[in-house]
Design a protein around this motif. Structure first.
Motif, mmCIF file in Angstrom:
data_model
loop_
_atom_site.group_PDB
_atom_site.id
_atom_site.type_symbol
_atom_site.label_atom_id
_atom_site.label_comp_id
_atom_site.label_asym_id
_atom_site.label_seq_id
_atom_site.Cartn_x
_atom_site.Cartn_y
_atom_site.Cartn_z
ATOM 1 N N HIS A 1 37.543 17.898 -19.657
ATOM 2 C CA HIS A 1 38.537 18.449 -20.681
ATOM 3 C C HIS A 1 39.227 19.865 -20.197
ATOM 4 O O HIS A 1 40.454 20.018 -20.225
ATOM 5 N N GLY A 2 38.293 20.410 -19.608
ATOM 6 C CA GLY A 2 38.849 21.823 -18.701
ATOM 7 C C GLY A 2 39.645 21.651 -17.696
ATOM 8 O O GLY A 2 40.482 22.492 -17.483
ATOM 9 N N ALA A 3 39.455 20.644 -17.070
ATOM 10 C CA ALA A 3 40.631 19.948 -15.794
ATOM 11 C C ALA A 3 41.691 20.100 -16.215
ATOM 12 O O ALA A 3 42.549 20.483 -15.494
ATOM 13 N N ARG A 4 42.208 19.352 -17.475
ATOM 14 C CA ARG A 4 43.435 19.461 -17.798
ATOM 15 C C ARG A 4 44.036 20.669 -18.168
ATOM 16 O O ARG A 4 45.291 20.867 -17.642
ATOM 17 N N ILE A 5 43.396 21.642 -18.842
ATOM 18 C CA ILE A 5 43.932 22.876 -19.229
ATOM 19 C C ILE A 5 44.143 23.767 -17.884
ATOM 20 O O ILE A 5 45.118 24.136 -17.558
ATOM 21 N N PHE B 1 40.497 15.071 -9.151
ATOM 22 C CA PHE B 1 40.752 16.051 -10.450
ATOM 23 C C PHE B 1 41.780 15.510 -11.438
ATOM 24 O O PHE B 1 41.881 15.670 -12.593
ATOM 25 N N LEU B 2 43.059 15.115 -10.630
ATOM 26 C CA LEU B 2 44.244 14.766 -11.397
ATOM 27 C C LEU B 2 43.886 13.667 -12.167
ATOM 28 O O LEU B 2 44.255 13.547 -13.475
ATOM 29 N N VAL B 3 43.045 12.788 -11.782
ATOM 30 C CA VAL B 3 42.472 11.454 -12.702
ATOM 31 C C VAL B 3 41.919 12.021 -13.800
ATOM 32 O O VAL B 3 42.019 11.753 -15.014
ATOM 33 N N LEU B 4 40.826 12.920 -13.526
ATOM 34 C CA LEU B 4 40.025 13.696 -14.830
ATOM 35 C C LEU B 4 40.939 14.322 -15.929
ATOM 36 O O LEU B 4 40.662 14.154 -17.033
ATOM 37 N N ALA B 5 42.090 15.056 -15.255
ATOM 38 C CA ALA B 5 42.897 15.764 -16.092
ATOM 39 C C ALA B 5 43.627 14.626 -16.613
ATOM 40 O O ALA B 5 43.988 14.929 -17.932
ATOM 41 N N ALA B 6 44.239 13.711 -16.143
ATOM 42 C CA ALA B 6 45.026 12.757 -16.895
ATOM 43 C C ALA B 6 44.419 11.878 -17.948
ATOM 44 O O ALA B 6 45.234 11.694 -19.095
ATOM 45 N N MET B 7 43.167 11.718 -17.902
ATOM 46 C CA MET B 7 42.554 10.705 -19.074
ATOM 47 C C MET B 7 41.114 11.160 -19.542
ATOM 48 O O MET B 7 40.130 10.714 -19.149
ATOM 49 N N PRO B 8 40.905 12.583 -19.956
ATOM 50 C CA PRO B 8 39.585 12.959 -20.193
ATOM 51 C C PRO B 8 38.915 12.141 -21.458
ATOM 52 O O PRO B 8 37.865 12.061 -21.376
ATOM 53 N N PRO C 1 36.218 12.353 -26.842
ATOM 54 C CA PRO C 1 37.146 13.643 -27.360
ATOM 55 C C PRO C 1 36.323 14.860 -27.086
ATOM 56 O O PRO C 1 35.150 14.783 -26.850
ATOM 57 N N LEU C 2 37.065 16.022 -26.956
ATOM 58 C CA LEU C 2 36.444 17.498 -26.656
ATOM 59 C C LEU C 2 35.178 17.470 -27.701
ATOM 60 O O LEU C 2 35.551 17.581 -29.072
ATOM 61 N N GLU C 3 34.137 18.022 -27.450
ATOM 62 C CA GLU C 3 33.241 18.297 -28.439
ATOM 63 C C GLU C 3 33.229 19.779 -28.734
ATOM 64 O O GLU C 3 33.646 20.538 -27.999
ATOM 65 N N THR C 4 32.910 19.871 -29.915
ATOM 66 C CA THR C 4 32.854 21.162 -30.556
ATOM 67 C C THR C 4 31.319 21.579 -31.069
ATOM 68 O O THR C 4 30.424 20.705 -30.836
ATOM 69 N N ALA C 5 31.239 22.757 -31.625
ATOM 70 C CA ALA C 5 29.689 23.114 -32.109
ATOM 71 C C ALA C 5 29.470 22.167 -33.253
ATOM 72 O O ALA C 5 28.371 21.625 -33.360
ATOM 73 N N ALA C 6 30.408 21.436 -34.039
ATOM 74 C CA ALA C 6 30.191 20.362 -35.027
ATOM 75 C C ALA C 6 29.728 19.036 -34.539
ATOM 76 O O ALA C 6 28.959 18.543 -35.217
ATOM 77 N N THR C 7 30.299 18.719 -33.222
ATOM 78 C CA THR C 7 29.859 17.438 -32.831
ATOM 79 C C THR C 7 29.302 17.569 -31.761
ATOM 80 O O THR C 7 28.961 16.454 -31.060
ATOM 81 N N ALA C 8 28.509 18.610 -31.349
ATOM 82 C CA ALA C 8 27.710 18.591 -30.389
ATOM 83 C C ALA C 8 26.533 17.777 -30.357
ATOM 84 O O ALA C 8 25.785 17.289 -31.416
ATOM 85 N N THR C 9 26.020 17.070 -29.262
ATOM 86 C CA THR C 9 25.134 16.030 -29.202
ATOM 87 C C THR C 9 23.700 16.475 -28.683
ATOM 88 O O THR C 9 22.897 15.339 -28.527
ATOM 89 N N GLY C 10 23.660 17.448 -28.052
ATOM 90 C CA GLY C 10 22.295 17.893 -27.451
ATOM 91 C C GLY C 10 21.927 19.012 -27.834
ATOM 92 O O GLY C 10 22.166 19.786 -29.107
ATOM 93 N N ASP C 11 20.687 19.664 -27.427
ATOM 94 C CA ASP C 11 20.001 20.828 -27.683
ATOM 95 C C ASP C 11 20.711 22.189 -26.843
ATOM 96 O O ASP C 11 21.368 21.890 -25.970
ATOM 97 N N PHE C 12 20.099 23.338 -27.080
ATOM 98 C CA PHE C 12 20.250 24.323 -26.415
ATOM 99 C C PHE C 12 19.897 24.478 -24.990
ATOM 100 O O PHE C 12 18.844 24.179 -24.780
ATOM 101 N N LEU C 13 21.154 24.508 -24.239
ATOM 102 C CA LEU C 13 20.854 24.690 -22.688
ATOM 103 C C LEU C 13 19.965 23.659 -22.276
ATOM 104 O O LEU C 13 18.955 24.225 -21.386
ATOM 105 N N THR C 14 20.178 22.563 -22.399
ATOM 106 C CA THR C 14 19.255 21.460 -21.755
ATOM 107 C C THR C 14 19.694 21.149 -20.461
ATOM 108 O O THR C 14 21.077 21.108 -20.374
ATOM 109 N N SER C 15 18.771 20.973 -19.678
ATOM 110 C CA SER C 15 19.043 20.572 -18.223
ATOM 111 C C SER C 15 19.651 19.199 -17.997
ATOM 112 O O SER C 15 19.375 18.709 -18.794
ATOM 113 N N PRO C 16 20.295 18.897 -17.085
ATOM 114 C CA PRO C 16 20.734 17.668 -16.628
ATOM 115 C C PRO C 16 19.907 16.681 -16.869
ATOM 116 O O PRO C 16 18.518 16.511 -16.415
#
Length: 310
Positions: free
Chosen positions: A89-93, A40-47, A53-68
């Motif tokens: 990205h949440g790991a860093r925070i 988890f430290l590796v994840l937090a160090a270089m997300p 980059p952290l996705e936002t509503a404007a840069t979302a790439t999927g549909d509403f609540l799509t399963s894995p």
């Protein structure tokens, strides 16, 4: 001659470190905890390099609540953002908040514990009554009461030390409400150390009380501080997650607790979006368990009375 002495000391330190690591990793919990935390430290160090980059509503790439699926390994959220991206990205925070809050907690707890144990008398009584208050009242309850007030006092929308107001307040509040356990441990150790001959010699030599506490007592407390610090981190993660879950987090800097809050608001449970709730939840539990296992292993290693290999 000086070089020979320096080299001898260096080798002695290396042998001591090797011996310590050998005894530490004789315990299975140390291996599991270290592996989980390293991941988890590796994840937090270089997300960014890992998931972009952290996705936002404007840069979302999927549909509403799509399963894995192959494109979104942990599915998507209510606006189509990749949950894996949010979790990494949440790991860093989350880890940054927990670690900084733990440092604050250790500083306060160590200061109170050493002062109380060294001086004794009325100083000890008053500091321990204060410690008992913070020990009895759950840190989450205190944080829940104090955090909203401080957010309004500091002002919303500001950025302090890289944190937006709500997250900065959470860091400070967790650190200032979770030190009592450390203070009690440090006090009990200080009561023993202050009676040692090396402290008496320092007093006779004219050392001040502050010098004795900082140069003679504190170095002997480092093992206890390290072992209990790992346990404090676990508690800080739980407290941060709970505070963010009830809405005190920041959606623009989403921690795992904030993701759980957003999932609850989006009705992920009723919609069957188990991945949205499960991913950050498993991360919180795994990291907390990792710190607990490592903290217990450190305590077993440092404490001669508990050096029994399971």
């Amino acid at each position: 001659m000086t070089e020979v002495v320096a080299e001898s000391r260096r080798r002695a330190r290396l042998r001591a470190m090797k011996d310590f690591l050998g005894r530490l990793f004789e315990r299975g919990g140390a291996w599991v905890g270290t592996a989980a935390l390293t991941f988890f430290l590796v994840l937090a160090a270089m997300p960014g390099p890992l998931v972009g980059p952290l996705e936002t509503a404007a840069t979302a790439t999927g549909d509403f609540l799509t399963s894995p699926d192959s494109q979104h390994m942990l599915g998507t959220d209510e606006v189509g953002r990749d949950v894996l991206n949010l979790v990494v990205h949440g790991a860093r925070i989350s880890l940054t908040i927990a670690l900084i809050a733990t440092v604050i907690s250790l500083i306060v707890g160590t200061t109170v514990g050493i002062t109380s144990g060294y001086y004794g008398g009325r100083v000890d009584v008053w500091l321990m009554r204060l410690t008992d208050f913070f020990f009895i009242v759950p840190s989450f309850v205190l944080a829940l009461v104090i955090a909203p007030v401080l957010v309004e006092v500091v002002g919303r929308g500001r950025e302090i030390l890289g944190f937006r107001t709500s997250l900065f307040v959470i860091v400070v509040v967790i650190g200032l409400t979770s030190w009592s356990f450390v203070a009690r441990i440090i006090r009990s150790q200080t009561l023993s150390l202050r009676e040692r001959p090396f402290v008496d010699r320092a007093r006779v030599a004219g050392s001040s009380d502050v010098s004795i506490m900082m140069r003679h007592i504190l170095p002997n407390l480092v093992p206890q501080i390290a072992a209990n610090g790992a346990l404090v981190v676990a508690g800080a993660i739980y407290t941060e997650t709970a505070l963010s879950f009830i809405g005190l987090g920041d959606p623009l800097q989403p921690s795992w607790g904030t993701l759980l809050s957003l999932a609850q608001q989006a009705g992920a449970a009723s919609a069957g979006a188990w991945w949205y709730l499960g991913a950050p939840g498993v991360c919180v539990l795994t990291v907390a368990l990792g710190f607990v296992l490592l903290g217990n292993a450190l305590d077993d290693t440092f404490n001669p009375r508990r050096r029994v290999i399971p």
